[in-house]
Design a protein around this motif. Structure first.
Motif, short mmCIF file in Angstrom:
data_model
loop_
_atom_site.label_atom_id
_atom_site.label_comp_id
_atom_site.label_asym_id
_atom_site.label_seq_id
_atom_site.Cartn_x
_atom_site.Cartn_y
_atom_site.Cartn_z
N ALA A 117 0.81 -1.21 0.00
CA ALA A 117 0.00 0.00 0.00
C ALA A 117 0.85 1.27 0.00
O ALA A 117 1.86 1.36 0.71
N VAL A 118 0.45 2.24 -0.81
CA VAL A 118 1.12 3.53 -0.87
C VAL A 118 0.93 4.27 0.45
O VAL A 118 -0.18 4.32 0.99
N ASP A 119 2.00 4.83 0.96
CA ASP A 119 1.91 5.72 2.13
C ASP A 119 1.74 7.14 1.62
O ASP A 119 2.56 7.63 0.83
N TYR A 120 0.69 7.81 2.04
CA TYR A 120 0.46 9.19 1.63
C TYR A 120 -0.26 9.95 2.72
O TYR A 120 -0.80 9.37 3.67
N ASN A 127 -13.22 0.97 0.67
CA ASN A 127 -12.67 0.86 2.02
C ASN A 127 -11.59 1.90 2.29
O ASN A 127 -11.04 2.51 1.37
N GLN A 128 -11.27 2.07 3.55
CA GLN A 128 -10.20 2.96 3.98
C GLN A 128 -8.84 2.43 3.52
O GLN A 128 -8.46 1.30 3.85
N PRO A 129 -8.06 3.20 2.74
CA PRO A 129 -6.73 2.76 2.33
C PRO A 129 -5.81 2.54 3.55
O PRO A 129 -5.88 3.29 4.53
N HIS A 130 -4.96 1.54 3.46
CA HIS A 130 -4.13 1.17 4.60
C HIS A 130 -2.97 2.13 4.85
O HIS A 130 -2.45 2.21 5.96
N ASP A 132 -7.35 3.68 12.10
CA ASP A 132 -6.88 2.63 13.00
C ASP A 132 -7.60 1.31 12.73
O ASP A 132 -6.99 0.24 12.73
N GLU A 133 -8.90 1.40 12.51
CA GLU A 133 -9.69 0.19 12.25
C GLU A 133 -9.27 -0.48 10.95
O GLU A 133 -9.34 -1.70 10.81
N ALA A 134 -8.82 0.32 9.97
CA ALA A 134 -8.43 -0.22 8.67
C ALA A 134 -7.22 -1.13 8.77
O ALA A 134 -7.04 -2.03 7.95
N GLN A 135 -6.38 -0.91 9.77
CA GLN A 135 -5.20 -1.74 9.92
C GLN A 135 -5.58 -3.16 10.34
O GLN A 135 -4.86 -4.12 10.04
N GLU A 136 -6.71 -3.29 11.02
CA GLU A 136 -7.18 -4.61 11.44
C GLU A 136 -8.11 -5.22 10.39
O GLU A 136 -8.09 -6.42 10.14
N ASN A 137 -8.92 -4.37 9.77
CA ASN A 137 -9.83 -4.84 8.74
C ASN A 137 -9.14 -4.70 7.39
O ASN A 137 -9.03 -3.60 6.86
N GLN A 138 -8.69 -5.77 6.84
CA GLN A 138 -7.88 -5.72 5.62
C GLN A 138 -8.71 -5.74 4.34
O GLN A 138 -8.36 -6.36 3.36
#
Length: 420
Positions: free
Chosen positions: A239-242, A276-279, A264-270
């Motif tokens: 995943a791109v960090d931005y 969805n929320q980008p990681h 924070d929830e996106a880190q657990e929900n892949q």
């Protein structure tokens, strides 16, 4: 903030995000080579003053600071996905900063077309419990755009078939609906799907440079590590960090908290859907860090040589007739609009909302549903109702009914966060 992570300025069209952007530009905090950009999601339901204001900000960002400022819109296209059954799929397209017309086919839509295309695809209206408008026209569109932009290509590919006319049949619509567990009667289903089927069935190939006056100079080798095929990955290990830069003020801390929780929830929900929320997304809210409040934003714009031509009360904030505003506020807006020369075929008019609510609300009686709650005949913008709300508001306005001043002091049922 990292010097290698691209900064994505999410511009809402309001004073707060514009003040934030002006300060970022003047302080040279945006770097086009890193991939920094500004994006404005057009829902086609913005106030005309918002378009005018956003147009001016885009001109400053691109012509004075060489930062690309893209206007993007939700758009569907036809696809069979390798089968013999055709369906509509969501995507996005780039538009310019002038209204759509016969002489400007690349212009932005402003008569509610984007909004209705999204509604027609899903078949139901956004509501307090199902905010598909935010999810589809903001979150999904932004994520789809970023997956292309971070890949550092010169263009976005064409989507859709090469036929001369739409291929999706009534049977395709019905089969897809039933496959997804739907049971809406055929005539009702087809009537609600009619608008999306009338929209463009192809997303044409588009070159970035055609949609900005800034020179595109992105050259960020870090981003190449996240590219698979012709897309940058927004999910998983690659995943791109931005950094998303948001125009949220210090008196809106609740919004920051909500976004931080979502990340924070996106880190657990892949989940790996573009809905969805980008990681790899992190956020930065300069106005929060600077303790900037609404009063200071207003003072800032009073010192400038142009301003958003809407009142400072927030009453006319986008979208104008958002169902999340209190009914008293919606009635006040409609009352104030009576004195204006407004096109009734646009979302600036309550008439547009009256028609959309009637057209797309679920009619439980017509669908022969088991009605479990008294006085619930329809399900729409305002949940279960026994009469259409926008139509009722319009009738009150036409009858000259006065609004209780105390009701106007109440905030919206749910605070705005559609540009988060």
């Amino acid at each position: 903030m990292s010097n290698k992570k691209p900064y994505i300025v999410k511009f809402s069209g309001g004073r707060s995000s514009a003040m934030m952007l002006m300060k970022l530009l003047k302080n040279n905090q945006l770097n086009p080579k890193r991939g920094d950009i500004i994006i404005f999601n057009n829902t086609s339901a913005e106030h005309p003053a918002t378009y005018e204001f956003t147009r001016k900000i885009k001109k400053i960002a691109e012509e004075e600071y060489n930062i690309p400022f893209f206007w993007i819109e939700y758009q569907t296209y036809e696809d069979s996905n390798g089968t013999y059954q055709w369906s509509r799929r969501p995507s996005y397209k780039l538009v310019n900063d002038q209204p759509l017309s016969r002489d400007n086919l690349g212009g932005y839509r402003y008569k509610g077309e984007v909004f209705e295309e999204m509604i027609s695809l899903s078949g139901f209206l956004p509501s307090m419990v199902s905010r598909v408008c935010t999810l589809s026209m903001k979150i999904f569109v932004t994520n789809a755009f970023l997956s292309d932009w971070f890949a550092q290509k010169q263009s976005i590919e064409r989507l859709g078939h090469y036929g001369n006319s739409p291929k999706m049949s009534d049977d395709d619509v019905i089969k897809t609906h039933k496959k997804n567990g739907g049971s809406v009667p055929k005539s009702i289903l087809l009537s609600k799907k009619a608008f999306v089927r009338s929209c463009a069935f192809v997303r044409e190939k588009q070159f970035w440079q055609d949609w900005t006056k800034a020179n595109i100079v992105i050259d960020n080798k870090v981003l190449t590590e996240s590219v698979v095929g012709n897309k940058a990955q927004l999910y998983g290990d690659l995943a791109v960090d931005y950094v998303s830069i948001l125009g949220i003020r210090s008196d809106e801390q609740r919004r920051i908290t909500k976004i931080e929780n979502r990340i924070d929830e996106a880190q657990e929900n892949q989940g790996k859907s573009l809905f969805n929320q980008p990681h790899g997304e992190s956020i930065f809210a300069p106005l929060v860090d600077g303790n900037i409040t609404q009063e200071q934003v207003i003072e800032f714009w009073e010192r400038q040589n142009f301003n958003l031509k809407l009142s400072n009360t927030g009453l006319f904030s986008n979208c104008l007739y958002c169902p999340l505003k209190s009914k008293a506020k919606l009635q006040q807006i409609a009352t104030l609009q009576l004195e204006q020369n407004i096109d009734k075929d646009t979302p600036e008019s309550i008439d547009w909302w009256v028609n959309i609510e009637k057209k797309y609300s679920r009619d439980l009686v017509a669908e022969d549903r088991n009605i479990t709650k008294d006085n619930t005949k329809f399900v729409g913008f305002f949940g279960g109702i026994n009469k259409f709300v926008f139509e009722d508001i319009k009738k009150k306005v036409d009858d000259g009914e006065r609004i209780d001043p105390e009701l106007l002091k109440l905030d919206s049922a749910i605070p705005c966060n559609c540009t988060d």
